[in-house]
Design a protein around this motif. Structure first.
Motif, PDB file in Angstrom:
ATOM      1  N   SER A  28       4.199   5.732  -5.411  1.00  0.00           N
ATOM      2  CA  SER A  28       4.347   5.736  -6.870  1.00  0.00           C
ATOM      3  C   SER A  28       3.159   6.388  -7.572  1.00  0.00           C
ATOM      4  N   THR A  29       2.162   6.771  -6.833  1.00  0.00           N
ATOM      5  CA  THR A  29       0.909   7.361  -7.319  1.00  0.00           C
ATOM      6  C   THR A  29       0.126   6.410  -8.215  1.00  0.00           C
ATOM      7  N   VAL A  30       0.387   5.119  -8.114  1.00  0.00           N
ATOM      8  CA  VAL A  30      -0.368   4.138  -8.899  1.00  0.00           C
ATOM      9  C   VAL A  30      -1.762   3.979  -8.307  1.00  0.00           C
ATOM     10  N   GLY A  31      -1.842   3.710  -7.003  1.00  0.00           N
ATOM     11  CA  GLY A  31      -3.126   3.616  -6.318  1.00  0.00           C
ATOM     12  C   GLY A  31      -4.134   2.713  -6.987  1.00  0.00           C
ATOM     13  N   PHE A  32      -3.900   1.424  -6.959  1.00  0.00           N
ATOM     14  CA  PHE A  32      -4.799   0.475  -7.610  1.00  0.00           C
ATOM     15  C   PHE A  32      -6.214   0.495  -7.036  1.00  0.00           C
ATOM     16  N   GLY A  33      -6.360   0.876  -5.786  1.00  0.00           N
ATOM     17  CA  GLY A  33      -7.674   0.942  -5.177  1.00  0.00           C
ATOM     18  C   GLY A  33      -8.084  -0.331  -4.462  1.00  0.00           C
ATOM     19  N   ASP A  34      -7.250  -1.371  -4.531  1.00  0.00           N
ATOM     20  CA  ASP A  34      -7.599  -2.614  -3.843  1.00  0.00           C
ATOM     21  C   ASP A  34      -7.456  -2.476  -2.329  1.00  0.00           C
ATOM     22  N   VAL A  35      -6.574  -1.623  -1.879  1.00  0.00           N
ATOM     23  CA  VAL A  35      -6.441  -1.300  -0.459  1.00  0.00           C
ATOM     24  C   VAL A  35      -6.578   0.210  -0.361  1.00  0.00           C
ATOM     25  N   PHE A  91       0.830  -1.201   0.000  1.00  0.00           N
ATOM     26  CA  PHE A  91       0.000   0.000   0.000  1.00  0.00           C
ATOM     27  C   PHE A  91       0.872   1.261   0.000  1.00  0.00           C
ATOM     28  N   THR A  92       1.919   1.259   0.827  1.00  0.00           N
ATOM     29  CA  THR A  92       2.822   2.405   0.906  1.00  0.00           C
ATOM     30  C   THR A  92       3.477   2.687  -0.439  1.00  0.00           C
ATOM     31  N   VAL A  93       3.936   1.645  -1.104  1.00  0.00           N
ATOM     32  CA  VAL A  93       4.602   1.824  -2.399  1.00  0.00           C
ATOM     33  C   VAL A  93       3.608   2.294  -3.462  1.00  0.00           C
ATOM     34  N   THR A  94       2.373   1.791  -3.428  1.00  0.00           N
ATOM     35  CA  THR A  94       1.390   2.257  -4.415  1.00  0.00           C
ATOM     36  C   THR A  94       1.045   3.725  -4.193  1.00  0.00           C
ATOM     37  N   GLN A 102       1.437  11.334   3.863  1.00  0.00           N
ATOM     38  CA  GLN A 102       2.428  10.617   3.055  1.00  0.00           C
ATOM     39  C   GLN A 102       2.456  11.168   1.639  1.00  0.00           C
ATOM     40  N   MET A 103       1.290  11.419   1.059  1.00  0.00           N
ATOM     41  CA  MET A 103       1.254  11.933  -0.313  1.00  0.00           C
ATOM     42  C   MET A 103       1.990  13.266  -0.418  1.00  0.00           C
ATOM     43  N   ILE A 104       1.775  14.133   0.551  1.00  0.00           N
ATOM     44  CA  ILE A 104       2.456  15.434   0.531  1.00  0.00           C
ATOM     45  C   ILE A 104       3.954  15.243   0.705  1.00  0.00           C
ATOM     46  N   LEU A 105       4.344  14.405   1.656  1.00  0.00           N
ATOM     47  CA  LEU A 105       5.769  14.150   1.874  1.00  0.00           C
ATOM     48  C   LEU A 105       6.407  13.432   0.686  1.00  0.00           C
ATOM     49  N   ASP A 106       5.631  12.598  -0.012  1.00  0.00           N
ATOM     50  CA  ASP A 106       6.145  11.960  -1.234  1.00  0.00           C
ATOM     51  C   ASP A 106       6.570  13.017  -2.240  1.00  0.00           C
ATOM     52  N   LEU A 107       5.708  14.010  -2.431  1.00  0.00           N
ATOM     53  CA  LEU A 107       6.021  15.083  -3.381  1.00  0.00           C
ATOM     54  C   LEU A 107       7.240  15.876  -2.926  1.00  0.00           C
ATOM     55  N   VAL A 108       7.309  16.148  -1.626  1.00  0.00           N
ATOM     56  CA  VAL A 108       8.468  16.868  -1.088  1.00  0.00           C
ATOM     57  C   VAL A 108       9.722  16.018  -1.281  1.00  0.00           C
ATOM     58  N   PHE A 109       9.630  14.734  -0.962  1.00  0.00           N
ATOM     59  CA  PHE A 109      10.776  13.831  -1.112  1.00  0.00           C
ATOM     60  C   PHE A 109      11.259  13.811  -2.555  1.00  0.00           C
TER      61      PHE A 109
END
Length: 177
Positions: free
Chosen positions: A125-132, A119-122, A146-153
């Motif tokens: 990676s902004t894939v977000g399959f939606g299964d979880v 789930f963290t990797v999806t 996490q999404m905001i920090l992903d962009l910052v990272f």
């Protein structure tokens, strides 16, 4: 080492850097799966995540400092990425795993450690399959963080590391003249 040709020293350095990077990433993943997390609560997950982010930022600053002083800044930067990226992802995976264990209704399905990492990797990676997906309000806020920090990272973090490599190379070039 003076009698060893420069090309051979470079290859040796590259191989040692790659081995250190792979071993570090492997140890971090092994710790994620082996540490006894079962007794921790969801509340400690959020608090632990906040502390982890502060430690992560300190680690990034230390890695940038090491890159700036390295004779081989490119390989030092790769080693740094092999430390900070898995640590970043594993911090969130641990938080999601603990939050899901604390309240299984926080996610659309119960999370194992592998599910939490997936789930963290999806999300990263902004894939977000939606299964979880997150269902609880606190969980959604953590995922949003996490999404905001992903962009910052991805933006600031990688730019900072590349900037440190460039500064180190410029310093080496000016020292050589």
């Amino acid at each position: 080492m003076a009698d060893v040709p420069e090309a051979e020293r470079t290859w040796t350095h590259l191989i040692l850097s790659a081995v250190r990077a792979i071993v570090t990433a492997t140890v971090l993943v092994a710790l994620y799966y082996l540490l006894p997390l079962d007794d921790l609560s969801g509340a400690s997950a959020v608090g632990g995540l906040i502390v982890g982010i502060v430690i992560f930022l300190a680690l990034v600053a230390w890695e940038v400092w090491r890159i700036l002083r390295s004779a081989h800044p490119e390989t030092r930067a790769l080693e740094a990425l092999f430390v900070v990226l898995p640590l970043f992802l594993l911090m969130f995976a641990t938080a999601y795993f603990l939050m899901g264990r604390n309240d299984p209704a926080d996610f659309t399905e119960p999370l194992t450690r592998s599910d939490a990492l997936y789930f963290t990797v999806t999300v990263f990676s902004t894939v977000g399959f939606g299964d979880v997906s997150p269902k609880g309000e606190t969980t959604r806020l953590v995922v949003t963080g996490q999404m905001i920090l992903d962009l910052v990272f991805l933006g600031v973090g990688i730019r900072t590391i590349l900037g440190a490599v460039q500064k180190s190379k410029e310093r080496s070039a000016s020292d050589a003249t």
